[in-house]
Design a protein around this motif. Sequence first.
Motif, PDB file in Angstrom:
ATOM      1  N   SER A   1       0.915  -1.120   0.093  1.00  0.00           N
ATOM      2  CA  SER A   1       0.099   0.053  -0.153  1.00  0.00           C
ATOM      3  C   SER A   1       0.898   1.260   0.082  1.00  0.00           C
ATOM      4  O   SER A   1       1.972   1.257   0.572  1.00  0.00           O
ATOM      5  CB  SER A   1      -1.284  -0.165   1.247  1.00  0.00           C
ATOM      6  OG  SER A   1      -1.546   1.355   1.258  1.00  0.00           O
ATOM      7  N   ALA A   2       0.353   2.215  -0.637  1.00  0.00           N
ATOM      8  CA  ALA A   2       0.994   3.528  -0.747  1.00  0.00           C
ATOM      9  C   ALA A   2       0.286   4.518  -0.719  1.00  0.00           C
ATOM     10  O   ALA A   2      -0.987   4.848  -1.255  1.00  0.00           O
ATOM     11  CB  ALA A   2       1.873   3.724  -1.953  1.00  0.00           C
ATOM     12  N   TYR A   3       0.673   5.486   0.201  1.00  0.00           N
ATOM     13  CA  TYR A   3      -0.324   6.964   0.458  1.00  0.00           C
ATOM     14  C   TYR A   3       0.698   8.112   0.029  1.00  0.00           C
ATOM     15  O   TYR A   3       1.929   8.043   0.692  1.00  0.00           O
ATOM     16  CB  TYR A   3      -0.802   7.137   1.760  1.00  0.00           C
ATOM     17  CG  TYR A   3      -1.653   8.377   1.913  1.00  0.00           C
ATOM     18  CD1 TYR A   3      -2.884   8.361   1.467  1.00  0.00           C
ATOM     19  CD2 TYR A   3      -1.138   9.653   2.002  1.00  0.00           C
ATOM     20  CE1 TYR A   3      -3.680   9.400   1.285  1.00  0.00           C
ATOM     21  CE2 TYR A   3      -1.976  10.872   1.917  1.00  0.00           C
ATOM     22  CZ  TYR A   3      -3.291  10.594   1.575  1.00  0.00           C
ATOM     23  OH  TYR A   3      -4.068  11.891   1.522  1.00  0.00           O
ATOM     24  N   ILE A   4       0.801   8.786  -1.028  1.00  0.00           N
ATOM     25  CA  ILE A   4       1.623   9.387  -1.693  1.00  0.00           C
ATOM     26  C   ILE A   4       1.195  11.009  -1.419  1.00  0.00           C
ATOM     27  O   ILE A   4       0.086  11.392  -1.942  1.00  0.00           O
ATOM     28  CB  ILE A   4       1.842   9.351  -3.102  1.00  0.00           C
ATOM     29  CG1 ILE A   4       2.314   7.818  -3.457  1.00  0.00           C
ATOM     30  CG2 ILE A   4       3.177  10.175  -3.787  1.00  0.00           C
ATOM     31  CD1 ILE A   4       3.593   7.277  -2.716  1.00  0.00           C
ATOM     32  N   PHE A   5       1.849  11.491  -0.653  1.00  0.00           N
ATOM     33  CA  PHE A   5       1.664  12.923  -0.273  1.00  0.00           C
ATOM     34  C   PHE A   5       1.495  13.978  -1.406  1.00  0.00           C
ATOM     35  O   PHE A   5       0.819  14.797  -1.742  1.00  0.00           O
ATOM     36  CB  PHE A   5       2.296  13.567   0.800  1.00  0.00           C
ATOM     37  CG  PHE A   5       2.192  12.620   2.157  1.00  0.00           C
ATOM     38  CD1 PHE A   5       0.814  12.700   2.803  1.00  0.00           C
ATOM     39  CD2 PHE A   5       3.076  11.733   2.463  1.00  0.00           C
ATOM     40  CE1 PHE A   5       0.752  11.964   4.040  1.00  0.00           C
ATOM     41  CE2 PHE A   5       2.786  11.114   3.619  1.00  0.00           C
ATOM     42  CZ  PHE A   5       1.650  11.043   4.348  1.00  0.00           C
ATOM     43  N   ASN A   6       2.745  13.928  -1.985  1.00  0.00           N
ATOM     44  CA  ASN A   6       2.911  14.845  -3.440  1.00  0.00           C
ATOM     45  C   ASN A   6       4.114  14.027  -4.166  1.00  0.00           C
ATOM     46  O   ASN A   6       4.705  12.823  -3.690  1.00  0.00           O
ATOM     47  CB  ASN A   6       3.404  15.979  -2.759  1.00  0.00           C
ATOM     48  CG  ASN A   6       4.414  16.382  -1.862  1.00  0.00           C
ATOM     49  OD1 ASN A   6       5.557  15.714  -2.023  1.00  0.00           O
ATOM     50  ND2 ASN A   6       4.547  17.092  -0.801  1.00  0.00           N
ATOM     51  N   GLU A   7       4.686  14.693  -4.963  1.00  0.00           N
ATOM     52  CA  GLU A   7       5.653  13.974  -5.945  1.00  0.00           C
ATOM     53  C   GLU A   7       6.880  13.727  -5.182  1.00  0.00           C
ATOM     54  O   GLU A   7       7.763  13.224  -5.646  1.00  0.00           O
ATOM     55  CB  GLU A   7       5.758  14.801  -7.188  1.00  0.00           C
ATOM     56  CG  GLU A   7       6.401  16.172  -6.966  1.00  0.00           C
ATOM     57  CD  GLU A   7       5.571  17.270  -6.873  1.00  0.00           C
ATOM     58  OE1 GLU A   7       5.950  18.337  -7.076  1.00  0.00           O
ATOM     59  OE2 GLU A   7       4.392  16.956  -6.416  1.00  0.00           O
ATOM     60  N   ARG A   8       6.962  14.255  -4.041  1.00  0.00           N
ATOM     61  CA  ARG A   8       8.531  14.088  -3.305  1.00  0.00           C
ATOM     62  C   ARG A   8       8.226  13.602  -2.061  1.00  0.00           C
ATOM     63  O   ARG A   8       9.268  13.069  -1.368  1.00  0.00           O
ATOM     64  CB  ARG A   8       8.984  15.584  -2.985  1.00  0.00           C
ATOM     65  CG  ARG A   8       9.490  16.245  -4.262  1.00  0.00           C
ATOM     66  CD  ARG A   8      10.154  17.738  -3.656  1.00  0.00           C
ATOM     67  NE  ARG A   8      10.620  18.211  -5.058  1.00  0.00           N
ATOM     68  CZ  ARG A   8      10.326  19.235  -5.707  1.00  0.00           C
ATOM     69  NH1 ARG A   8       8.883  19.485  -5.218  1.00  0.00           N
ATOM     70  NH2 ARG A   8      10.565  19.952  -6.484  1.00  0.00           N
ATOM     71  N   SER A   9       7.057  13.006  -1.743  1.00  0.00           N
ATOM     72  CA  SER A   9       7.074  12.485  -0.172  1.00  0.00           C
ATOM     73  C   SER A   9       5.872  11.441  -0.178  1.00  0.00           C
ATOM     74  O   SER A   9       4.975  11.732  -1.032  1.00  0.00           O
ATOM     75  CB  SER A   9       6.968  13.284   0.902  1.00  0.00           C
ATOM     76  OG  SER A   9       5.547  13.947   0.711  1.00  0.00           O
ATOM     77  N   GLY A  10       6.019  10.247   0.479  1.00  0.00           N
ATOM     78  CA  GLY A  10       5.020   9.388   0.550  1.00  0.00           C
ATOM     79  C   GLY A  10       5.312   8.323   1.624  1.00  0.00           C
ATOM     80  O   GLY A  10       6.284   8.197   2.275  1.00  0.00           O
TER      81      GLY A  10
END
Length: 836
Positions: free
Chosen positions: A709-718
């Motif tokens: 599973s992945a929750y990506i906050f933005n293109e630089r952090s997750g």
Amino acid sequence: MLTKLFPFALLLGLYAGGAMAHGTDDATETETNKSSKTAKVMRAQVAPVLDGFLEPEVWQHVNPARNFYRYDPLNGKPSSQQTEVYMLYDNDAVYIGAILYDTAPDSVLTQLGQRDSGENNSDMFGVYLDTYNDKQNAFAFLVSAAGVQTDIKHAQGSEDWNWDAVWESSVRTHDQGWTVEMRIPYSAIRFPEAEVQTWGVNYMRVIRRNREKSFWSHVDNSVSGLINQAGRVIGIEGVKAPVRLQFMPYVSGYVNHYPNKTGETDAKDFSHSINGGMDVKYGINDAFTLDVTLIPDFGQTQSDNQVLNLGPFEVKYSENRQFFTEGTELFNKAGLFYSRRIGAAPVGRGQVKDQLGEGEEITRNPVETQLLNAAKVSGRTRRGLGIGLFNAFTGTTHATVQDSLGNTRQVLTDPFTNYNVFVLDQTLPRNSYVTFTNTNVTRASGFYDANVTGLRLRLADKNNMFALTTGGNLSQLYGKDEANGVKLGHQYSVNLSKISGNLRYGINHSVESDTYDINDLGFLSNNNEVYTSANISYNFYQPVWKFLSWNNSFSVGHSMLYDPNKFIAMDLSASSSVRFHNFNSLWGGITVRPGERYNYFEARTFPQVFVQPPAINSNLGFSSDYRRRFAFDATTNFWRSRRYDQNSWSFGFTPRFRVNDKLSIVNGNSYSIDKRNIGFASKYEDAAQNTHILFGDRTLTTVSTTISSAYIFNERSGLTLNMRHYWSRAAYKEFFELTKQGLLQPASAEQGIYASAINDINYNTLTMDLVYSWRFAPGSELRVVWKNFIEDRASTIENRYFDNMSNTFAVPQNNNFSVKLLYFIDYIALKNVLSA
């Protein structure tokens, strides 16, 4: 708004001049010139500002590359959407600007994902730079419509997704589609030292909602190769490779908890450490780079997917340590380099028990050696000669032995060891090459040494239709066999194949001698084999009937022992896979062993054979369209052999949930049951010193569950979670003695005594890796990781899933929490800051 991107008049002017970008008029471009295009690149008067806007004063002098052609589906047809790509350069970097027009801009998909995670469910743009124009090697830089970067290193047909470069990009969506800007510094790539440069270039666009992938220079998917079908750019002049000196210092802290044997929490169950070190990259010249890791730290490496192994051969696990996965494609080309040997189990770990005195016991026996440092030099000259040198050191390792009085002593299990790989790889015309590889392991303190030398050659014809690949290796062990001093072994292979077109076929012949051994720095499951095979396939690359594409293949394989020259088995295999117009996929296959298989390895006593009866194996799989919020993969496999009434069945189901553009969940589930799995169980010597080999009839059941599973906050952090539970049971029902003829007979009463000591196996592993990563600056990253590991091997079979899980969680668990900060420092940038 489009007016923020370009004034209307400028758009008209660029469009009118765009044909010059590839040497043809847009309206008259034909099938013959849609491939191998040529573009003129311009020097930037002002460096672009990476904000997703293509400023007219920067880009107005550039003729754009247009007219993309589909790679998949409908290979060769014009792309469904218009694309314009602009390329500039200056003394520091290459700049790419692209307008990706879309008639339905609200349909541009923008799912976030991890860096280097591939396409995800997002539109994508990429550039491929073949800076030496050798049509075999290239650097690829891709960015999604959500701004997620991916970089790939292409090398003679292989893709290295672990290669990382430091570059910048910016994307912006608008009412005409979306726009991307890239800045690729020269420090991220390598190119020849020449006043005038000619580079191979191709641009790629993915329109995800249509599953459409297109290229500027048409890539025919019936032709072997990607980079060899690229176009080119001319006009790069007066650029020089910068001083490529980069530092990646890190600091990390770990807290580890592992309960003592009583299971009670105690302060001594906790351990902690603070570490520091640095990776260094230095450009020796325009072509070669030195990579060094000083005091490496691999504590945050992803956990292994361990399995229960009842077979005679070693299980090969993936390499997850970044230093050994990034930029090592040259060292792995000959298949002689398995980097997990470095820092693996000590070579003498299993022999400690043979050195115990009376009343002594082992109190400590490390399972891995310590890596002190590693370095690699790699690059390719202007004439296409690739040179690679890899070197690593591991420290001495000791086991601790204690007698009944409490006195301890140290037993050396692995001495100070040097690992070395040297490669010369010369590219040849027409996508061909010749490669020399030498691997060496040198150990101190009288332990044995190992060396392997190999040569590999590939020759393709002028039309890239046929290819001959051949090569051979010589292995040498020094001091392992005292009777002979040097133990030599050899391997060679030859393959002749038709590699392009709808109809493809080939023949292969390979030989491994009984003394061939590369496992000190390579990986080989078994030697002593002669294998000959032939294959034929027919592939439909254009739509046919109900299918977008359709692949079919048939092969036959024949294997024998090298020494003695005895037959092992023959297999016939057929497979077919189709992709429907709705992008669902279906595949299946069947393998038949029409005669008996003479297995010389299962008994663990060469040349004792185990005769296995004829068998048939079939498989079927289905994959739904990944564009949907819910998608899944399903597979099933059935195997049957009549003589011992053996059969096995497996099923896999993997649902995929895309909750939104930030959150995704993939759940993998597999179940297999192998009835009458007959294999080696034990062996013993009777009073007359005759060896008896016992085989067991066991039911082998395996259940595996994974969650990614992945929750990506933005293109630089997750935030990512990888969890896996693996449960395998081996329940013995009956025992047999293996006869000298390779058949089975019921175990005698005497053998039953030995068989009673053979236990069932109930094996569990559970791993959880929870990772937060933040790329707060180009090349710099903060990682916070929690890892949990449980391993339980018992002799009592548990049949109920939840009871088994309860027992598994009751055993001691290893919990590890760590924080690691890595900062990227570029010498040029630092020098500019200090001199300002």
